[in-house]
Write an enzyme that holds these catalytic residues in place. Sequence first.
Site, PDB file in Angstrom:
ATOM      1  N   GLY A 182     -10.811  -9.130  -5.651  1.00 58.46           N
ATOM      2  CA  GLY A 182     -10.087  -9.043  -6.865  1.00 58.46           C
ATOM      3  C   GLY A 182      -8.891  -8.325  -6.654  1.00 58.46           C
ATOM      4  N   ASP A 183      -9.056  -7.168  -5.751  1.00 62.57           N
ATOM      5  CA  ASP A 183      -7.595  -6.182  -5.310  1.00 62.57           C
ATOM      6  C   ASP A 183      -8.006  -5.835  -3.843  1.00 62.57           C
ATOM      7  OD1 ASP A 183      -5.523  -4.741  -6.027  1.00 62.57           O
ATOM      8  OD2 ASP A 183      -6.845  -2.975  -6.924  1.00 62.57           O
ATOM      9  N   LEU A 184      -8.145  -6.586  -3.138  1.00 61.67           N
ATOM     10  CA  LEU A 184      -8.272  -6.587  -1.639  1.00 61.67           C
ATOM     11  C   LEU A 184      -6.650  -6.165  -0.982  1.00 61.67           C
ATOM     12  CD1 LEU A 184     -10.179  -6.224   0.710  1.00 61.67           C
ATOM     13  CD2 LEU A 184      -9.840  -8.604   1.217  1.00 61.67           C
TER      14      LEU A 184
END
Length: 144
Positions: free
Chosen positions: A36-38
């Site tokens: 989700g926030d790579l």
Amino acid sequence: AQFGGGTGPFDPTLVALAEECFVAAADPADHVLLHGDLHHENVLSAVREPWIVIDPKGVVGPRGYECGTYLRNRLLTEPDPVQVNACRVTQLAETLELSRAEVLRWGVAHNVLSAWWSYDGSEIAGSEAVVCAAFCAQELGMDD
């Protein structure tokens, strides 16, 4: 309303491709749990494993969704951003077992979305997200 139904400062071709990707992603058949926030700052060197990913958001979506963020990060600080983008696309496609085209489409989609998120009414042409989306579209064989 602000742009009279158009895309304002955003390239209509890039916006159309991004919309197509997100519409196709609505089919949950291929969805998986994603970080989700790579991005580069959330991937750390570790002792128990060579790498560890921190700060997960836990979203569900297509495997290729997060490619766009990873393609964009620190891209414009590289001496040859076009070559770096091409290498990243190849690595992601091989590692995730996705076609290059799918990685590139998510590169366009996620970066157009990122550019919209950060749009503040000023010029967007040189933003990292817009430049990355254009690189990806160009590799897909689309006009910028």
